[in-house]
Design an enzyme around this catalytic site. Structure first.
Site, PDB file in Angstrom:
ATOM      1  N   TYR A 198       5.242  -1.532  -0.094  1.00 44.12           N
ATOM      2  CA  TYR A 198       5.498  -1.988   1.281  1.00 44.12           C
ATOM      3  C   TYR A 198       5.400  -0.829   2.257  1.00 44.12           C
ATOM      4  O   TYR A 198       5.518   0.339   1.881  1.00 44.12           O
ATOM      5  CB  TYR A 198       6.866  -2.674   1.392  1.00 44.12           C
ATOM      6  N   CYS A 199       5.169  -1.174   3.523  1.00 42.94           N
ATOM      7  CA  CYS A 199       5.177  -0.186   4.610  1.00 42.94           C
ATOM      8  C   CYS A 199       5.626  -0.910   5.878  1.00 42.94           C
ATOM      9  O   CYS A 199       6.104  -2.040   5.813  1.00 42.94           O
ATOM     10  CB  CYS A 199       3.806   0.467   4.766  1.00 42.94           C
ATOM     11  N   THR A 200       5.475  -0.298   7.038  1.00 43.15           N
ATOM     12  CA  THR A 200       6.039  -0.850   8.274  1.00 43.15           C
ATOM     13  C   THR A 200       5.416  -2.186   8.678  1.00 43.15           C
ATOM     14  O   THR A 200       6.120  -3.165   8.894  1.00 43.15           O
ATOM     15  CB  THR A 200       5.841   0.145   9.433  1.00 43.15           C
ATOM     16  N   GLY A 202       2.198  -3.240   7.182  1.00 43.41           N
ATOM     17  CA  GLY A 202       1.255  -3.681   6.156  1.00 43.41           C
ATOM     18  C   GLY A 202      -0.037  -2.893   6.061  1.00 43.41           C
ATOM     19  O   GLY A 202      -0.718  -2.926   5.045  1.00 43.41           O
ATOM     20  N   ILE A 227       7.388  -4.637   6.737  1.00 40.89           N
ATOM     21  CA  ILE A 227       8.803  -4.914   6.999  1.00 40.89           C
ATOM     22  C   ILE A 227       8.966  -5.801   8.236  1.00 40.89           C
ATOM     23  O   ILE A 227       9.866  -6.637   8.310  1.00 40.89           O
ATOM     24  CB  ILE A 227       9.580  -3.589   7.199  1.00 40.89           C
TER      25      ILE A 227
END
Ligand SMILES: [Zn+2]
Ligand SMILES: [Zn+2]
Length: 450
Positions: A198-200, A202, A227
């Site tokens: 995951y990241c901020t 995508g 997220i």
């Protein structure tokens, strides 16, 4: 045809305040073949400038990565404009959880080699062979699987204030630097583990998931929309948020609260705190976590050295900036020997404190808007405000509030009204008084009603 901003950030801030329009903060990205990035850039700039879009947008042959704000009234016009571009038609827009009318102060659209600095040679692997996208619900149930490892693909200063429970949070400073480190760390899990990324928003996982599959990882999954989209789905579907704390964002807000868990500490005193700030010394600008008390006593600086610098006359500060303190001293991301309570690498999932409910806390203080910040004189430690309405007297309790300043309460001692010492200020007056902390143009001045 105007292709560039003509207003300064300060003038923009004043205009936004004056317009009184609520702005939305949002982001989106698309990997798509753009033949002529420069032409595309000019076309988008003209269209978006017309819709009063502000933000930071990167365009490359490989696609577009945009973070921006716009007047809420123009949202559907903006969507219509995006729909005229085939690869942006019906694209998912990540709309921020919290809005700040001043998240961006100008429109910057830049042509780059890549839309994310990943350091990868795209010719060496199939960038289209990505990990499987998961929505919030599927991501949550996959997290329950003992055969799953969840990996944070963001940097240390991002995961420090918020992350998924049990996530591996690599101690990395850049996305480019993180890929080989994570590959190493996960080398034993290539065959049989579910790797959940995951990241901020995508975008980082789009390329990273393809790269990891290329490197031999068999079961690669990624959080769709990052997220930001996860949080939206958690709220909409009433799911449990397995992401705890704050989501770091790359605009003036520096983070939006997802759960009320405070996972980090003030880097200076160790008190539970997850508010990032940039050191007020322009020659340093270090990103770090600072509580309101330390912000006051340290004048928003990261160290005693920087505290000394901000007391110097402005031209002496400029002279120093021209000297040796340039280069990688500027815009360092949160690592300095001076910060005793900086955490990175293995992070705890245990909340150190519970964040106060922002809205509730604000409501409990009865207050009335009086004016706004105009200027701060660091040498003299004096703030200047314009009174917009009502009346302010020496001895009144006041609240100064803004995205960078936070909420600061104090009692009004000696003040000057339009340059003269005075006891009462009315609408139209300019007042100055001593302040131990820097204020911003966007700060609001309230009178607290007891
Ligand atoms: Zn502190
Ligand atoms: Zn500093």
């Amino acid at each position: 045809m105007q292709l560039f901003n003509t207003l300064s950030a300060d003038e923009r801030a004043a205009l936004i305040e004056a317009s009184g329009k609520q702005r939305l903060t949002l982001s989106f990205y698309a990997y798509a073949k753009i033949e002529d990035p420069k032409q595309f850039r000019d076309d988008m700039f003209v269209a978006w400038n017309r819709l009063e879009v502000l933000g930071r947008i990167y365009i490359a042959h490989e696609g577009i990565n945009a973070q921006l704000s716009l007047p809420a009234d123009n949202f559907y016009k903006f969507k219509d404009q995006l729909d005229t571009v085939p690869f942006l038609k019906d694209i998912r827009l990540n709309v921020a959880v919290e809005h700040d009318d001043l998240s961006f102060l100008k429109l910057t659209v830049k042509v780059r080699d890549k839309i994310v600095a990943d350091g990868l040679d795209d010719a060496t692997f199939n960038v289209m062979d990505r990990g499987i996208h998961l929505g919030a619900k599927e991501f949550n149930s996959m997290l329950e699987d003992p055969n799953t490892i969840v990996v944070d693909f963001r940097n240390h200063y991002e995961s420090e204030i918020g992350h998924f429970r049990n996530a591996i949070t690599p101690d990395v400073e850049t996305f480019r630097g993180s890929l080989p480190i994570i590959e190493n760390q996960l080398a034993d899990y290539k065959e049989d583990k579910n790797v959940l990324m995951y990241c901020t928003g995508g975008i980082r996982c789009e390329k990273a998931s393809a790269f990891f599959k290329h490197k031999g990882f068999k079961n690669v999954y990624q959080l769709e929309g990052g997220i930001i989209e996860y949080t939206r789905q958690v709220k909409a579907e009433n799911l449990e948020s397995k992401f705890i704390g704050k989501n770091f964002v790359f605009d003036a807000r520096l983070g939006e609260r997802i759960t009320d868990d405070i996972l980090a500490q003030c880097h200076q005193c160790g008190k539970p705190c997850d508010n990032h700030t940039n050191c007020a010394n322009e020659a340093c600008h270090l990103l770090f976590i600072q509580c309101d008390d330390c912000k006051g006593s340290m004048q928003n600086t990261c160290s005693t050295e920087c505290l000394e610098v901000v007391q110097l006359p402005e031209d002496e500060q400029k002279a120093r900036r021209r000297g040796i303190m340039k280069g990688n001293m500027i815009f360092r991301k949160g690592k300095s020997d001076k910060l005793a309570f900086k955490q990175s690498g293995e992070l705890s999932d245990t909340a150190l404190a519970v964040a106060p409910k922002v809205k509730g806390a604000r409501n409990r203080i009865r207050k009335t808007l009086i004016g706004k910040g105009e200027h701060y004189y660091p040498k003299a430690e004096v703030g200047q405000f314009t009174i917009k309405q009502g009346e302010l007297k020496v001895g009144d309790r006041i609240l100064i509030s803004g995205p960078s300043t936070g909420d600061q309460q104090l009692t009004l001692g000696v003040m000057r009204v339009n340059g003269q010492e005075g006891d009462v200020a009315k609408a139209g007056d300019k007042i100055t008084f001593n302040l131990p902390f820097r204020i911003r143009l966007s700060d609001k001045l309230y009178k607290i009603l007891e």
